[in-house]
Design an enzyme around this catalytic site. Structure first.
Site, short mmCIF file in Angstrom:
data_model
loop_
_atom_site.label_atom_id
_atom_site.label_comp_id
_atom_site.label_asym_id
_atom_site.label_seq_id
_atom_site.Cartn_x
_atom_site.Cartn_y
_atom_site.Cartn_z
N SER A 23 0.83 -1.20 0.00
CA SER A 23 0.00 0.00 0.00
C SER A 23 0.86 1.25 0.00
O SER A 23 1.95 1.28 0.59
CB SER A 23 -0.91 0.01 1.23
N ARG B 296 -14.63 5.67 11.23
CA ARG B 296 -14.34 4.44 11.98
C ARG B 296 -14.23 4.76 13.46
O ARG B 296 -13.26 5.36 13.92
CB ARG B 296 -13.04 3.81 11.45
N TYR C 4 -2.76 4.95 -3.71
CA TYR C 4 -3.74 5.95 -3.28
C TYR C 4 -3.49 7.15 -4.18
O TYR C 4 -2.42 7.75 -4.15
CB TYR C 4 -3.48 6.36 -1.82
N LYS D 295 -9.05 -1.38 -7.80
CA LYS D 295 -9.52 -2.05 -6.58
C LYS D 295 -10.61 -1.22 -5.93
O LYS D 295 -10.45 -0.02 -5.69
CB LYS D 295 -8.37 -2.24 -5.60
N ARG E 31 -14.57 -0.96 5.57
CA ARG E 31 -14.06 0.22 6.27
C ARG E 31 -14.52 1.54 5.65
O ARG E 31 -14.07 2.61 6.07
CB ARG E 31 -12.53 0.17 6.29
N HIS F 253 -13.30 -2.31 0.63
CA HIS F 253 -12.24 -1.81 1.52
C HIS F 253 -12.31 -2.48 2.90
O HIS F 253 -12.09 -1.86 3.93
CB HIS F 253 -12.35 -0.29 1.67
#
Length: 387
Positions: free
Chosen positions: A116, A174, A139, A261, A288, A285
């Site tokens: 990532s 979250r 990202y 993704k 999330r 995800h």
């Protein structure tokens, strides 16, 4: 007569549940909550796992069976099994040096590992320890020059597959992370310090490895950022939607396999094909982001069985897989390849340097056993056993 295969792993931990139980005793609560948490009330997180229970397979006990082969070809490369390790941010916070442990294990066992952008090892280091086999999840930055520099770095190390994350138009709400201080900006409060103190192995290894940071992003950060400034940097650098035009610009620059993704709808699937993406990872995800979304497996069932997409794009999935039985179910309903994140982090948390190889071989053992039960010898035959 079929040839029996064996995959060595620690028999004290034969399941993901066993690894999770052990990992919870070794990882500080704030880091474990970051690993396990989902968005809002975590209903989508729960559906990701429970919806697998509605998929049934039929055994063929009297059928002949040849030599079982777990291998799968993907984007011109043959992998030893039809699964890989999902990208997870802040891996080194959950267990020190986790990205390198998992990347090395994946390379040795010949499965893909995805790094990532916001993990704790750099592009260059993971390319080195994985012998150039690791994929990368981007990202998408708000500034094009930063995007282009990351792509140049990936090309320099000959990254085999680029994965572009599309399902974070805004960071999910979250509650666990907010309570523990792992929202942006992150902070270490008294409770977190106490939780670290009662996990001495984690603490010692963290001191040995150094405080985890966003290693890939270091070249773009000013030296000496405090935690508040780090939060501002992350929000400024990565807040914003990934649009059709942004992916089009990447497709024009990136000549290797390109995977999107976070695809979960027909509209986005159609645009992925139009953009010339080589594959998609159906995902939410890890539960999330949008708590009202459907499970990854249900999105997969709908998309993978639409004849409009057949043979146009590789359809994979991520989310909720906790056993070889779940892997078999995913293949039976149309997944070409699967990725798992939390199970591998449980493995590393439980068994440290040995956790990556253990978890890979555990899943291979699970998958091999269910192929014996179903009397099939190839991964692409699971659909024949869907009830």
């Amino acid at each position: 007569m079929s040839t029996k295969l064996t995959f060595p792993y620690n028999s004290a931990y034969p399941s993901v549940a066993d690894l999770r139980k052990k990992a919870k005793t070794r990882i500080p609560k704030f880091a474990f909550d970051y690993l396990e948490g989902g968005a809002n009330e975590e209903f989508n997180l729960q559906r990701n796992e429970s919806d697998f229970d509605h998929i049934y397979l039929k055994p063929r006990y009297l059928a002949e069976n040849g030599n079982i082969d777990l291998s799968t070809e993907l984007f011109g490369k043959k992998y030893s099994a039809p699964f890989g390790i999902s990208p997870i941010g802040l891996q080194g916070l959950m267990w020190p040096n986790a990205p390198e442990i998992l990347a090395k294990a994946a390379a040795k066992e010949k499965i893909p590992y995805i790094l990532s952008t916001v993990s704790t090892s750099s592009i260059e280091r993971i390319a080195e320890v994985s012998e150039g086999s690791a994929w990368f999840q981007l990202y998408h930055p708000t500034e094009d020059h930063l995007r282009d520099d990351i792509l140049n770095r990936l090309q320099a190390v000959e990254c085999p597959v680029l994965v572009v994350l599309v399902d974070v138009p805004a960071f999910g709400l979250r509650y666990r992370e907010i309570k523990s201080g792992l929202s942006m900006p992150p902070k270490m409060n008294i409770a977190n310090i106490f939780q670290a103190m009662i996990r001495p192995t984690w603490g010692i290894k963290t001191l040995q490895q150094g405080i985890p940071s966003f290693a890939t992003l270091k070249p773009y950060m000013e030296a000496g950022l405090d935690l508040s400034q780090l939060g501002q940097f992350m929000n400024k650098t990565f807040t914003g939607k990934v649009t059709f035009e942004k992916i089009k610009a990447i497709r024009e620059r990136w000549k290797g396999p390109l995977v999107l993704k976070g695809i979960a709808t027909d509209e986005d699937m159609q645009e992925a094909i139009q953009l010339g993406a080589d594959g998609v990872i159906v995902s939410n995800h890890g539960g999330r982001q949008l708590d009202a979304a459907e499970s990854s497996i249900n999105s997969l069932i709908r998309l993978a069985n639409n004849p409009a997409y057949k043979d146009k794009i590789k359809i994979m999935m991520d989310g909720g897989i906790r056993s070889g039985v779940d892997l078999a179910r995913a293949h039976a309903v149309g997944s070409a390849f699967n990725f798992m994140g939390r199970p591998f982090m449980y493995g590393v948390g439980a068994l440290g340097d040995h956790g990556g190889e253990h978890t890979i071989n555990m899943f291979k053992t699970h998958l091999y056993q269910i192929m014996q039960q179903l009397s099939i010898d190839k991964i692409d035959r699971f659909s024949e056993r869907l009830l």
